[in-house]
Write an enzyme that holds these catalytic residues in place. Structure first.
Site, PDB file in Angstrom:
ATOM      1  N   GLY A 238      31.800 -24.090 -12.345  1.00  0.00           N
ATOM      2  CA  GLY A 238      30.945 -25.132 -11.774  1.00  0.00           C
ATOM      3  C   GLY A 238      30.263 -24.684 -10.500  1.00  0.00           C
ATOM      4  O   GLY A 238      30.139 -25.465  -9.547  1.00  0.00           O
ATOM      5  N   ALA A 239      29.762 -23.442 -10.490  1.00  0.00           N
ATOM      6  CA  ALA A 239      29.215 -22.869  -9.256  1.00  0.00           C
ATOM      7  C   ALA A 239      27.711 -23.049  -9.117  1.00  0.00           C
ATOM      8  O   ALA A 239      27.110 -22.466  -8.219  1.00  0.00           O
ATOM      9  CB  ALA A 239      29.564 -21.384  -9.188  1.00  0.00           C
ATOM     10  N   ASN A 240      27.109 -23.853  -9.979  1.00  0.00           N
ATOM     11  CA  ASN A 240      25.654 -24.012  -9.919  1.00  0.00           C
ATOM     12  C   ASN A 240      25.201 -25.077  -8.931  1.00  0.00           C
ATOM     13  O   ASN A 240      24.021 -25.178  -8.609  1.00  0.00           O
ATOM     14  CB  ASN A 240      25.097 -24.352 -11.309  1.00  0.00           C
ATOM     15  CG  ASN A 240      25.635 -25.661 -11.843  1.00  0.00           C
ATOM     16  OD1 ASN A 240      26.826 -25.754 -12.125  1.00  0.00           O
ATOM     17  ND2 ASN A 240      24.791 -26.679 -11.965  1.00  0.00           N
ATOM     18  N   THR A 241      26.150 -25.856  -8.411  1.00  0.00           N
ATOM     19  CA  THR A 241      25.768 -26.939  -7.502  1.00  0.00           C
ATOM     20  C   THR A 241      26.927 -27.309  -6.586  1.00  0.00           C
ATOM     21  O   THR A 241      28.068 -26.872  -6.794  1.00  0.00           O
ATOM     22  CB  THR A 241      25.325 -28.188  -8.311  1.00  0.00           C
ATOM     23  OG1 THR A 241      24.807 -29.187  -7.431  1.00  0.00           O
ATOM     24  CG2 THR A 241      26.502 -28.772  -9.079  1.00  0.00           C
ATOM     25  N   GLY A 242      26.639 -28.117  -5.570  1.00  0.00           N
ATOM     26  CA  GLY A 242      27.684 -28.662  -4.703  1.00  0.00           C
ATOM     27  C   GLY A 242      28.559 -27.636  -4.027  1.00  0.00           C
ATOM     28  O   GLY A 242      28.107 -26.565  -3.625  1.00  0.00           O
ATOM     29  N   ILE A 243      29.848 -27.961  -3.913  1.00  0.00           N
ATOM     30  CA  ILE A 243      30.759 -27.074  -3.190  1.00  0.00           C
ATOM     31  C   ILE A 243      30.978 -25.767  -3.944  1.00  0.00           C
ATOM     32  O   ILE A 243      31.302 -24.742  -3.331  1.00  0.00           O
ATOM     33  CB  ILE A 243      32.107 -27.764  -2.874  1.00  0.00           C
ATOM     34  CG1 ILE A 243      32.891 -28.082  -4.146  1.00  0.00           C
ATOM     35  CG2 ILE A 243      31.894 -29.020  -2.054  1.00  0.00           C
ATOM     36  CD1 ILE A 243      34.280 -28.634  -3.860  1.00  0.00           C
ATOM     37  N   GLY A 244      30.803 -25.781  -5.260  1.00  0.00           N
ATOM     38  CA  GLY A 244      30.941 -24.553  -6.033  1.00  0.00           C
ATOM     39  C   GLY A 244      29.893 -23.529  -5.635  1.00  0.00           C
ATOM     40  O   GLY A 244      30.201 -22.348  -5.433  1.00  0.00           O
TER      41      GLY A 244
ATOM     42  N   SER B 218      41.875 -33.458  -5.360  1.00  0.00           N
ATOM     43  CA  SER B 218      41.256 -34.513  -4.560  1.00  0.00           C
ATOM     44  C   SER B 218      42.330 -35.399  -3.934  1.00  0.00           C
ATOM     45  O   SER B 218      43.461 -35.471  -4.436  1.00  0.00           O
ATOM     46  CB  SER B 218      40.341 -35.376  -5.436  1.00  0.00           C
ATOM     47  OG  SER B 218      39.923 -36.546  -4.763  1.00  0.00           O
TER      48      SER B 218
ATOM     49  N   TYR C 182      39.938 -40.473 -13.567  1.00  0.00           N
ATOM     50  CA  TYR C 182      39.650 -39.392 -12.609  1.00  0.00           C
ATOM     51  C   TYR C 182      40.881 -39.096 -11.760  1.00  0.00           C
ATOM     52  O   TYR C 182      41.251 -37.932 -11.576  1.00  0.00           O
ATOM     53  CB  TYR C 182      38.471 -39.789 -11.720  1.00  0.00           C
ATOM     54  CG  TYR C 182      38.176 -38.788 -10.625  1.00  0.00           C
ATOM     55  CD1 TYR C 182      37.597 -37.557 -10.928  1.00  0.00           C
ATOM     56  CD2 TYR C 182      38.470 -39.077  -9.297  1.00  0.00           C
ATOM     57  CE1 TYR C 182      37.322 -36.634  -9.921  1.00  0.00           C
ATOM     58  CE2 TYR C 182      38.201 -38.166  -8.293  1.00  0.00           C
ATOM     59  CZ  TYR C 182      37.628 -36.947  -8.603  1.00  0.00           C
ATOM     60  OH  TYR C 182      37.364 -36.030  -7.607  1.00  0.00           O
TER      61      TYR C 182
END
Length: 318
Positions: A48-54, A177, A202
């Site tokens: 999940g490195a394409n956005t946000g904290i990734g 989380s 979640y």
């Protein structure tokens, strides 16, 4: 009169927020990873490195000299993220591989290709996740939260653990989380078929992340491979895209939230901090040890979840 008082009150609150905005932002930003550690010659895999904290984690570790492999479901967005990292840091060694954590066939294909092309793996960051999405199932019939956030990463890690051990010292970082505090592992209805609440689903998946890290750490003793879980903080990212209410809330109160770069700090800290070289099975937030809810410290639940996860995925992993 009442309306006038309400308007006046809102005006005062708005003024206070504006006046104290710098102090609020400093507090909201949380801890910062101060480690100067270099990662030259090291290989990092981030889901999940394409956005946000990734993406922010990928950029930071790339600037430290690591070869960073960005595992993304959407390859086009992944390439855009990689291009932006190279634009900011031309020497960055970043590459994008396709991985859909909602499909075990995709996970196995990814791992097979990865093991053919990569001969070392020093840091695995299980970062990808979904949050508060409507009731849907993965390709394999798992409820989406538990399927992607826990089972997908569980399978991926099982397929790569041999390489991590051969590359030791190595580290695994599991992004969980604070929501794990409100979760329970519902073994009788793990996939929420009896009843479904997106928030509780979640929370259950984030508790599963904490339990996985703790049980895995126990099993990894003596291997020189460590695993820790992290709470990134309340981050203003697109993770809330499935909830209109949460999106509005995050937009209105963005001053009180972390930016993706701020949210990435604890993942980075657990990946590089020299003082954590032998620390395993712990939970971190704001670059410091954090509280774990009682249900996240239950060894019996952790072992049972491990066994159930193996059974659901059809794997044997002692």
């Amino acid at each position: 009169m009442v309306l006038l008082i309400i308007v006046a009150g809102l005006g005062v609150v708005t003024l206070l927020v504006i006046l104290f905005a710098p102090h609020i932002r400093k507090y909201a930003a949380g801890g910062v990873c101060m480690s100067p550690a270099r990662l030259d010659g090291k290989t990092v895999l981030i889901t999940g490195a394409n956005t946000g904290i990734g993406k922010e984690t990928a950029q930071d570790l790339a600037t430290r000299g690591a070869r960073v492999i960005m595992a993304c479901r959407d390859v086009d967005k992944g390439e855009e993220a990689a291009a932006s990292i190279r634009a900011a840091y031309p020497e960055a060694k970043v590459e994008v591989h396709e991985l859909d954590l909602a499909d075990t066939c995709s996970i196995r294909a990814f791992a097979q290709k990865f093991l053919r092309e990569v001969n070392q793996l020093h840091i695995l960051i299980n970062n990808a996740g979904v949050m508060m999405c409507p009731y849907t199932k993965t390709i394999d019939g798992f409820e989406m939260h538990i399927g992607v956030n826990h089972l997908g990463h569980f399978l991926l890690t099982s397929l790569l653990i041999g390489l991590l051990k051969r590359s030791a010292p190595a580290r695994i970082v599991v992004v969980s989380s604070l929501a794990h505090n409100f979760g329970w592992i519902r073994f009788h209805d793990l996939h929420s078929q009896g009843s479904y609440n997106s928030g509780l689903a979640y929370c259950q998946s984030k508790l599963a992340n904490v339990l996985f890290a703790r049980e895995f750490a126990r099993r990894l003793k003596g291997t020189n491979v460590t695993v820790n879980s992290v709470h990134p903080g309340t981050v203003n990212s697109d993770l809330t895209r499935h909830s209109t209410l949460m999106t509005i809330f995050f937009t209105v109160f963005s001053t009180f939230l972390k930016t993706p770069r701020e949210g990435a700090q604890t993942s980075i800290y657990c990946a590089v901090a020299e003082e954590l070289h032998s620390i395993s099975g712990k939970h971190f937030s704001d670059c410091a040890p954090a509280f774990v809810a009682p249900q996240g410290r239950n060894e019996e639940t952790a072992r049972r979840l491990w066994d159930v996860s193996c059974e659901l995925l059809g794997i044997e992993w002692d």
